[in-house]
Design a protein around this motif. Structure first.
Motif, short mmCIF file in Angstrom:
data_model
loop_
_atom_site.label_atom_id
_atom_site.label_comp_id
_atom_site.label_asym_id
_atom_site.label_seq_id
_atom_site.Cartn_x
_atom_site.Cartn_y
_atom_site.Cartn_z
N PHE A 10 61.78 67.92 57.27
CA PHE A 10 62.34 66.78 57.99
C PHE A 10 61.24 66.30 58.95
CE2 PHE A 10 66.90 65.43 58.49
CZ PHE A 10 66.60 64.18 59.00
N VAL A 11 60.49 65.31 58.50
CA VAL A 11 59.37 64.77 59.28
C VAL A 11 59.93 63.85 60.35
CG1 VAL A 11 57.29 63.35 59.11
CG2 VAL A 11 57.93 64.86 57.21
N PRO A 12 59.57 63.93 61.59
CA PRO A 12 58.48 64.66 62.24
C PRO A 12 58.92 65.97 62.89
CG PRO A 12 59.28 63.02 63.76
CD PRO A 12 60.12 62.91 62.50
N PHE A 13 60.11 66.45 62.62
CA PHE A 13 60.64 67.63 63.30
C PHE A 13 60.14 68.95 62.72
CE2 PHE A 13 63.82 64.22 63.60
CZ PHE A 13 63.66 63.94 64.95
N HIS A 14 59.86 69.00 61.43
CA HIS A 14 59.32 70.20 60.81
C HIS A 14 57.82 70.00 60.60
CE1 HIS A 14 63.42 71.19 58.78
NE2 HIS A 14 63.29 71.83 59.92
N PHE A 15 57.03 70.96 61.01
CA PHE A 15 55.59 70.90 60.76
C PHE A 15 55.25 71.54 59.43
CE2 PHE A 15 55.90 70.80 65.43
CZ PHE A 15 55.35 69.54 65.62
N GLN A 16 56.12 72.43 58.95
CA GLN A 16 55.96 73.07 57.65
C GLN A 16 57.27 72.94 56.89
OE1 GLN A 16 54.89 77.16 58.09
NE2 GLN A 16 53.07 76.74 59.31
N TYR A 17 57.21 73.19 55.59
CA TYR A 17 58.42 73.15 54.79
C TYR A 17 59.33 74.32 55.12
CZ TYR A 17 56.84 69.43 51.69
OH TYR A 17 56.46 68.22 51.19
N GLU A 18 60.61 74.05 55.19
CA GLU A 18 61.64 75.09 55.29
C GLU A 18 61.86 75.58 53.86
OE1 GLU A 18 64.36 77.18 57.66
OE2 GLU A 18 63.12 75.54 58.40
N GLN A 19 61.82 76.88 53.63
CA GLN A 19 61.90 77.44 52.28
C GLN A 19 63.24 78.13 52.06
OE1 GLN A 19 58.68 80.13 51.41
NE2 GLN A 19 57.30 79.02 52.76
N PHE A 20 63.80 77.87 50.89
CA PHE A 20 64.98 78.60 50.42
C PHE A 20 64.60 79.13 49.05
CE2 PHE A 20 66.53 75.26 53.25
CZ PHE A 20 67.18 76.03 54.19
N LEU A 21 64.17 80.39 49.02
CA LEU A 21 63.68 80.99 47.78
C LEU A 21 64.85 81.34 46.85
CD1 LEU A 21 60.89 83.26 49.28
CD2 LEU A 21 60.68 80.95 48.33
N PHE A 22 64.61 81.22 45.56
CA PHE A 22 65.66 81.48 44.59
C PHE A 22 66.18 82.92 44.65
CE2 PHE A 22 63.77 77.76 42.32
CZ PHE A 22 64.85 76.94 42.52
N LYS A 23 65.33 83.84 45.05
CA LYS A 23 65.78 85.23 45.15
C LYS A 23 66.85 85.40 46.24
CE LYS A 23 62.16 86.68 48.28
NZ LYS A 23 61.16 87.65 48.60
N ASP A 24 66.90 84.47 47.20
CA ASP A 24 67.88 84.54 48.30
C ASP A 24 69.12 83.69 48.06
OD1 ASP A 24 66.05 86.16 49.66
OD2 ASP A 24 65.08 84.41 50.60
#
Length: 171
Positions: A89-103
């Motif tokens: 969510f630009v400009p609030f996130h500086f990096q991607y938020e990850q939701f990995l398939f294993k989770d």
């Protein structure tokens, strides 16, 4: 974050809802009015006018920077990659938020009201422990993780789910 993975689906959302535009432009219009009246014409605004420095600072923040950021820079980027779902969510996130398939235990297309369920668009939390990343529309995907539920607003939920299903079949 490690090595980059292949992007199977990518969606970029920008604010389209009329309420975003009206609210932001009303705030900016008032700030411009205040600035022009008090700084340019020298006519104080209100019974207890603010100092000129205060007026200039508020005008810069809410009359210039805020509208540019909210209407020009704000965007929600959603990607499905080989290893998970990535949200920024630009400009609030500086990096991607990850939701990995294993989770991710389960996921499904949903139709929801972002105002009823979360109080509006943006990054939102509710009392049920759910998190929403939503900018436009009612369509989305619900991810059920081990300890939380995440709702992602999607413009093309069938294509998004198809990308998720493709990755799940490979794993």
């Amino acid at each position: 974050m490690g090595k980059p993975t292949k992007v199977l689906y990518r969606e970029v959302q920008r604010p389209r809802h009329i309420l975003w535009w009206v609210t932001i432009l009303l705030v900016a219009s008032f700030m411009w009015y205040w600035f022009i009246q008090q700084i340019i014409f020298g006519v104080p605004v209100g019974d207890k006018p603010a100092p000129d420095v205060f007026t200039i600072i508020f005008w810069l923040i809410f009359g210039v920077i805020f509208p540019v950021v909210m209407l020009g820079i704000l965007k929600l980027i959603i990607e499905v990659r080989n290893d998970g779902i990535y949200i920024r969510f630009v400009p609030f996130h500086f990096q991607y938020e990850q939701f990995l398939f294993k989770d991710i235990h389960d996921y499904d297309n949903i139709t929801h009201s972002q105002f009823k369920r979360f109080g509006g668009p943006g990054i939102r939390f509710n009392l049920k422990g759910e998190t929403a990343y939503n900018l436009n529309g009612k369509e989305g995907i619900e991810l059920r993780l081990k300890y939380e539920t995440v709702i992602i607003g999607i413009q093309k939920p069938n294509e998004f789910k198809k990308a998720l299903d493709t990755v799940q079949k490979k794993q």
